[in-house]
Design a protein around this motif. Structure first.
Motif, mmCIF file in Angstrom:
data_model
loop_
_atom_site.group_PDB
_atom_site.id
_atom_site.type_symbol
_atom_site.label_atom_id
_atom_site.label_comp_id
_atom_site.label_asym_id
_atom_site.label_seq_id
_atom_site.Cartn_x
_atom_site.Cartn_y
_atom_site.Cartn_z
ATOM 1 N N SER A 3 0.852 -1.188 0.000
ATOM 2 C CA SER A 3 0.000 0.000 0.000
ATOM 3 C C SER A 3 0.892 1.244 0.000
ATOM 4 C CB SER A 3 -0.923 0.026 1.217
ATOM 5 O OG SER A 3 -0.240 0.535 2.340
ATOM 6 N N SER A 27 3.135 -1.425 -4.165
ATOM 7 C CA SER A 27 1.837 -1.388 -4.843
ATOM 8 C C SER A 27 1.728 -0.134 -5.702
ATOM 9 C CB SER A 27 0.714 -1.401 -3.812
ATOM 10 O OG SER A 27 0.751 -0.192 -3.068
ATOM 11 N N ASP A 54 -2.421 -3.631 -7.022
ATOM 12 C CA ASP A 54 -3.060 -2.597 -6.221
ATOM 13 C C ASP A 54 -4.044 -3.245 -5.263
ATOM 14 O OD1 ASP A 54 -5.314 -3.269 -7.738
ATOM 15 O OD2 ASP A 54 -4.981 -1.637 -9.157
ATOM 16 N N SER A 55 -4.903 -2.430 -4.646
ATOM 17 C CA SER A 55 -5.822 -2.974 -3.650
ATOM 18 C C SER A 55 -6.846 -3.923 -4.268
ATOM 19 C CB SER A 55 -6.549 -1.833 -2.926
ATOM 20 O OG SER A 55 -7.257 -1.026 -3.857
ATOM 21 N N TRP A 77 -1.833 -3.928 4.206
ATOM 22 C CA TRP A 77 -2.725 -2.927 4.780
ATOM 23 C C TRP A 77 -4.077 -3.570 5.024
ATOM 24 C CZ3 TRP A 77 -0.279 1.409 6.056
ATOM 25 C CH2 TRP A 77 -1.019 2.516 6.492
ATOM 26 N N GLY A 80 -6.981 -2.512 2.796
ATOM 27 C CA GLY A 80 -6.806 -2.482 1.355
ATOM 28 C C GLY A 80 -6.436 -3.784 0.695
ATOM 29 N N ASN A 81 -5.893 -4.728 1.444
ATOM 30 C CA ASN A 81 -5.395 -5.966 0.842
ATOM 31 C C ASN A 81 -6.254 -7.170 1.202
ATOM 32 O OD1 ASN A 81 -2.162 -4.658 1.555
ATOM 33 N ND2 ASN A 81 -3.108 -4.723 -0.460
ATOM 34 N N ARG A 102 -3.245 9.991 4.216
ATOM 35 C CA ARG A 102 -2.468 8.795 4.538
ATOM 36 C C ARG A 102 -2.005 8.836 5.991
ATOM 37 N NH1 ARG A 102 1.482 8.373 -0.799
ATOM 38 N NH2 ARG A 102 -0.197 8.026 -2.327
#
Length: 294
Positions: free
Chosen positions: A48, A68, A85-86, A105, A108-109, A271
């Motif tokens: 991420s 990523s 990516d996610s 993350w 996200g993952n 972030r």
């Protein structure tokens, strides 16, 4: 790439017993899993943009071999090979990098995808900073696992000190009712558990949608009109100012009447990294301007 995946499976299955017995740096991740390495990681894959930035802050930037998509800070990160990516990770590409640590993350993952990496004996550390102290702890943990514990602790403590100083400075500031807009169609904001909202509170602001149950709730324009915020804030480039200008259609809104429509720098608050101190400082200055306008 199929042969790389199979070769990695064979090699890592042979190494797994020795890795399990080895003693080295350990950290507990956001899933409450203890992640231990035989020795500090030398080849790291970040999954991420936030994890990538935290790794560089921890002094491990030169050890990151892939990242990523959207990993654009610091600038050196843009040159790293990308492994998805996610929405989709390229597991074969990740394995081909021969990582001794993968940083994932939580929000996200895919846990099922990364369970396959864990099954190969590749250590996976999950991050999910929910508080300012979580950000500091992530830097310390990453630095510990990558061989720079002193540097990581120094930067983590500097971040804590900056946030504590802001909290003290604005502890008695006049509260400002804030609507923080993160998207336009559909209209979206954040609740009090999101770090952006915590930064608003730190600066003496009050998130008018803080009590909503979802971390990132959808709302209606009618709800904003009813809440009648004294400041409306979003983040982005000058092109995104159209989101703010649209609220001028409602001159009765306290924020519009006071001229309190503000555009914050992108990324600094979006972030959960050490740059959040810069974002919070800028946000506090924005709310000071809002107070002066009321």
């Amino acid at each position: 790439m199929r042969h790389l995946w199979l070769a990695a499976l064979c090699v890592l299955s042979l190494l797994a017993p020795s890795l399990a017995l080895a003693e080295g740096p350990c950290a507990r991740d956001a899933l409450n899993q203890k992640v231990c390495l035989a020795e500090p990681a030398q080849r790291i894959v970040s999954l991420s943009p936030g994890a990538t930035e935290l790794l560089f802050s921890a002094g491990a930037g030169e050890k990151v071999v892939a990242a990523s998509a959207w990993s654009d800070y610091p600038p050196e990160a843009e040159n790293l090979p990308q492994v998805g990516d996610s929405n989709r990770l390229d597991l074969e590409a990740i394995v081909s990098m021969a990582p001794d640590l993968v940083v994932a993350w939580v929000d996200g993952n895919s846990r099922s995808q990364l369970a396959r990496l864990s099954g190969l004996g590749i250590p996976v550390l999950w991050l999910a900073p929910r508080t300012f102290d979580d950000i500091a702890m992530a830097v310390s943990d990453l630095a510990l696992l990558t061989g720079s514990p002193e540097l990581g602790n120094e930067r983590a403590e500097a971040f804590r000190a900056e946030m504590a100083e802001l909290k003290t400075r604005y502890a008695d500031a006049r509260p400002v009712r804030v609507f923080y807009q993160i998207w336009d169609q559909p209209l979206m904001t954040v609740n009090r558990e999101e770090l952006i909202s915590k930064a608003i509170t730190l600066c003496g602001g009050v998130n008018v949608f803080g009590e909503l149950p979802r971390l990132v709730p959808r709302i209606s324009r009618e709800a904003v009109l009813e809440a009648n915020p004294e400041a409306i804030i979003t983040a982005g480039s000058s092109d995104d100012r159209q989101w703010l200008e649209a609220w001028r259609e409602f001159p009765g809104l306290a924020a519009v009447a006071a001229g309190n429509l503000f555009l914050e720098p992108p990324d600094l608050l979006a972030r959960p990294t050490l740059r959040m101190a810069d974002g919070a400082r800028h946000l506090c200055q924005t709310l000071e301007q809002a107070r002066a306008n009321l």
